[in-house]
Design a protein around this motif. Structure first.
Motif, PDB file in Angstrom:
ATOM      1  N   CYS A 104      -6.944  -1.510  -8.572  1.00  0.00           N
ATOM      2  CA  CYS A 104      -7.146  -2.041  -7.871  1.00  0.00           C
ATOM      3  C   CYS A 104      -6.829  -3.606  -7.912  1.00  0.00           C
ATOM      4  O   CYS A 104      -5.832  -4.571  -7.690  1.00  0.00           O
ATOM      5  N   ARG A 155      -0.044  -1.045 -11.941  1.00  0.00           N
ATOM      6  CA  ARG A 155      -0.080  -2.033 -11.479  1.00  0.00           C
ATOM      7  C   ARG A 155      -1.623  -2.753 -11.096  1.00  0.00           C
ATOM      8  O   ARG A 155      -2.299  -1.878 -12.098  1.00  0.00           O
ATOM      9  N   LYS A 164      -6.962 -11.039  -3.441  1.00  0.00           N
ATOM     10  CA  LYS A 164      -7.441  -9.416  -3.084  1.00  0.00           C
ATOM     11  C   LYS A 164      -7.513  -9.703  -1.605  1.00  0.00           C
ATOM     12  O   LYS A 164      -8.564 -10.680  -1.144  1.00  0.00           O
ATOM     13  N   PRO A 165      -7.198  -9.265  -0.273  1.00  0.00           N
ATOM     14  CA  PRO A 165      -7.648  -9.335   1.154  1.00  0.00           C
ATOM     15  C   PRO A 165      -9.059  -8.732   0.971  1.00  0.00           C
ATOM     16  O   PRO A 165      -8.876  -7.534   1.388  1.00  0.00           O
ATOM     17  N   GLU A 210       0.026  -6.966  -5.449  1.00  0.00           N
ATOM     18  CA  GLU A 210       0.483  -7.508  -3.503  1.00  0.00           C
ATOM     19  C   GLU A 210       1.029  -9.148  -4.129  1.00  0.00           C
ATOM     20  O   GLU A 210      -0.278 -10.074  -4.582  1.00  0.00           O
ATOM     21  N   TRP A 265       4.340  -5.296  -3.898  1.00  0.00           N
ATOM     22  CA  TRP A 265       4.413  -4.673  -3.325  1.00  0.00           C
ATOM     23  C   TRP A 265       3.503  -5.632  -1.459  1.00  0.00           C
ATOM     24  O   TRP A 265       3.029  -6.841  -2.030  1.00  0.00           O
ATOM     25  N   GLY A 285       0.858  -5.510   1.458  1.00  0.00           N
ATOM     26  CA  GLY A 285      -0.514  -4.808   1.817  1.00  0.00           C
ATOM     27  C   GLY A 285      -0.101  -4.358   3.163  1.00  0.00           C
ATOM     28  O   GLY A 285       0.690  -5.436   3.568  1.00  0.00           O
ATOM     29  N   ALA A 286      -1.284  -3.533   3.958  1.00  0.00           N
ATOM     30  CA  ALA A 286      -1.208  -2.999   5.208  1.00  0.00           C
ATOM     31  C   ALA A 286      -1.892  -4.073   5.929  1.00  0.00           C
ATOM     32  O   ALA A 286      -1.378  -3.889   7.579  1.00  0.00           O
ATOM     33  N   ARG A 287      -2.339  -5.681   5.391  1.00  0.00           N
ATOM     34  CA  ARG A 287      -3.260  -6.137   6.543  1.00  0.00           C
ATOM     35  C   ARG A 287      -2.318  -7.458   6.765  1.00  0.00           C
ATOM     36  O   ARG A 287      -2.317  -8.399   7.104  1.00  0.00           O
ATOM     37  N   LYS A 308       3.134  -2.096   1.917  1.00  0.00           N
ATOM     38  CA  LYS A 308       2.442  -0.460   2.888  1.00  0.00           C
ATOM     39  C   LYS A 308       2.808  -0.280   4.151  1.00  0.00           C
ATOM     40  O   LYS A 308       3.062  -1.562   4.827  1.00  0.00           O
ATOM     41  N   ARG A 327      -0.341   4.731   2.899  1.00  0.00           N
ATOM     42  CA  ARG A 327      -1.912   4.315   2.770  1.00  0.00           C
ATOM     43  C   ARG A 327      -2.837   4.540   3.626  1.00  0.00           C
ATOM     44  O   ARG A 327      -3.657   4.426   3.487  1.00  0.00           O
ATOM     45  N   ASP A 377      -0.317   6.379  -1.782  1.00  0.00           N
ATOM     46  CA  ASP A 377      -1.461   5.942  -1.814  1.00  0.00           C
ATOM     47  C   ASP A 377      -2.039   6.718  -1.527  1.00  0.00           C
ATOM     48  O   ASP A 377      -3.555   6.194  -0.866  1.00  0.00           O
ATOM     49  N   HIS A 420      -6.131   4.765  -1.652  1.00  0.00           N
ATOM     50  CA  HIS A 420      -6.827   4.137  -0.082  1.00  0.00           C
ATOM     51  C   HIS A 420      -6.448   4.863   1.288  1.00  0.00           C
ATOM     52  O   HIS A 420      -7.867   4.836   2.164  1.00  0.00           O
ATOM     53  N   GLU A 444      -5.037   4.632  -7.941  1.00  0.00           N
ATOM     54  CA  GLU A 444      -5.825   3.744  -8.954  1.00  0.00           C
ATOM     55  C   GLU A 444      -6.628   3.630  -9.928  1.00  0.00           C
ATOM     56  O   GLU A 444      -7.580   4.723  -9.411  1.00  0.00           O
TER      57      GLU A 444
HETATM   58  C1  PEP Z   1      -4.529  -2.406  -2.841  1.00  0.00           C
HETATM   59  O1  PEP Z   1      -3.645  -1.713  -2.985  1.00  0.00           O
HETATM   60  O2  PEP Z   1      -5.120  -2.493  -3.470  1.00  0.00           O
HETATM   61  C2  PEP Z   1      -4.729  -2.543  -1.419  1.00  0.00           C
HETATM   62  C3  PEP Z   1      -5.491  -4.122  -0.934  1.00  0.00           C
HETATM   63  O3  PEP Z   1      -3.950  -1.717  -0.426  1.00  0.00           O
HETATM   64  P1  PEP Z   1      -4.267  -2.215   0.989  1.00  0.00           P
HETATM   65  O4  PEP Z   1      -3.116  -3.037   1.303  1.00  0.00           O
HETATM   66  O5  PEP Z   1      -3.105  -0.681   1.185  1.00  0.00           O
HETATM   67  O6  PEP Z   1      -5.428  -1.956   1.739  1.00  0.00           O
END
Ligand code: PEP
Ligand code: MN
Length: 359
Positions: free
Chosen positions: A26, A50, A55-56, A88, A107, A109-111, A136, A166, A200, A203, A229
């Protein structure tokens, strides 16, 4: 709008016919963690390593990634193992740094994919680059937003473009960390058959024991790859520990997955499939005709309600319908959720129709 996409087998990654494998922790945590994990991951089903370096996190004051130094560790992994590397990016500054360290795959991310301003900023920073970018799905189940983000990157000239499914955040609790809502990636593939879609399961599942089943479903749906992951010692991972698996488990799982053919090859089976599909087409026609007859009756009831000046929603009647149909569904081998969903949709449409009549 169709997307101008380079097919995944022309991305310059040797996969020898297996789904694209993007595996790794992760988060990048230390040089040793990265190199140990990457070396253990070397296997025919792993093609890209990856690691997140920014990290969000949902709440502040938890581990938020190591930042730029993690990109240096990624380039070391690349030099020492020959794997491509992915991270990311969430801003133009992240893109600038990732380009500086020659990261192969970025990539979103989802946020970040929920935010058109952020996606546009990233697209502008990547303008015209020959690089692999994966988007994502946004955390909320909004296909238009997901497609919009893909279009922004494609319009910036990114053609080695793919989507990562994801899962989606929901209020209700379920066994998944993020509900898969498979119909959304299926609809994405229907609208953009040219677009590679990667699953994915980490997640979506949020736990180690769900990775295999989710991965298999994604392959049954002809998805093009897996992002899983993996950490050499998942229990000590600084983020997403519960869903990370060891490189050895990655090997075991990916070897056990069943790859599906695109089409049946045997002519007898093909004939049988055609025959079964004809029966489905016929039954679907009957369903449509029954729905339409039912709606005509709903309209007559609407007129009666109008004349009598009564409310459209009759809660007791609705309750009676749900219970009756669900139990008859059970008698006929249908799941409770399925029968409820169907009748909720029918009921909603009936209410809409009667509202129009009464207005
Ligand atoms: C990740 O891939 O570690 C991640 C933060 O993913 P996501 O944006 O899908 O939450
Ligand atoms: Mn994670």
């Amino acid at each position: 709008m169709s997307l101008d996409i380079t097919p995944i087998d022309k991305w310059g990654i040797e996969t020898n016919g297996v789904p694209l494998g993007i595996m790794g922790p992760c988060s990048a945590e230390s040089e040793e963690q990265m190199l140990t994990t990457a070396k253990q991951l070397l296997h025919k089903n792993v093609h890209v390593f990856r690691a997140g370096v920014w990290k969000p996190r949902t709440r502040p004051n938890s581990f938020e990634g190591v930042g730029e130094i993690g990109l240096k560790w990624l380039s070391e992994v690349k030099a020492k193992t020959g794997l491509l590397v992915a991270t990311e990016v969430a801003s133009a500054e992240h893109v600038r740094l990732a380009l500086k360290y020659d990261i192969d795959v970025m990539w979103i991310g989802a946020r970040t994919s929920v935010n058109p301003f952020a996606v546009q900023e990233i697209a502008d920073a990547l303008y015209g680059r020959d690089i692999i970018v994966l988007v994502k799905n946004p955390i909320n189940p909004d296909l238009e937003l997901w497609i919009g983000a893909l279009e922004r990157l494609n319009q910036a000239g990114i053609k080695k473009l793919g989507a990562i499914h994801r899962g989606f955040s929901t209020y209700e609790k379920s066994k998944f960390r993020n509900a898969p809502k498979w119909q959304i990636p299926i609809e994405l593939k229907r609208r953009h058959p040219e677009l590679p879609v990667i699953c994915d399961p980490s997640h979506i599942g949020g736990s180690r024991d769900l990775i295999y089943d989710i991965s298999q479903i994604s392959l049954n749906l002809e998805m093009d790859g897996l992002m899983i992951e993996s950490h050499f010692d998942p229990d000590i991972a600084l983020s997403d520990a519960k869903q990370q698996i060891t490189p050895e488990t990655v090997k075991k799982i990916t070897e056990e997955l069943h790859l599906r053919n695109h089409q049946l090859k045997d002519s007898g089976q093909l004939k049988e499939l055609k025959n079964l599909r004809n029966q489905i087409d016929e039954l679907d026609q009957q369903l449509i005709s029954v729905f339409s007859q039912r709606m005509d009756i709903v309209a007559d009831i609407g007129l009666l309600k109008k004349e009598g000046n009564v409310a459209v929603l009759q809660a007791d009647r609705w309750d009676e319908i749900v219970n009756d149909r669900v139990s008859s569904g059970i008698d006929n081998g249908l799941s409770i959720t399925f029968t409820k969903k169907i009748f909720e949709a029918i009921h909603q449409e009936s209410i809409n129709k009667q509202n129009k009549i009464i207005e």
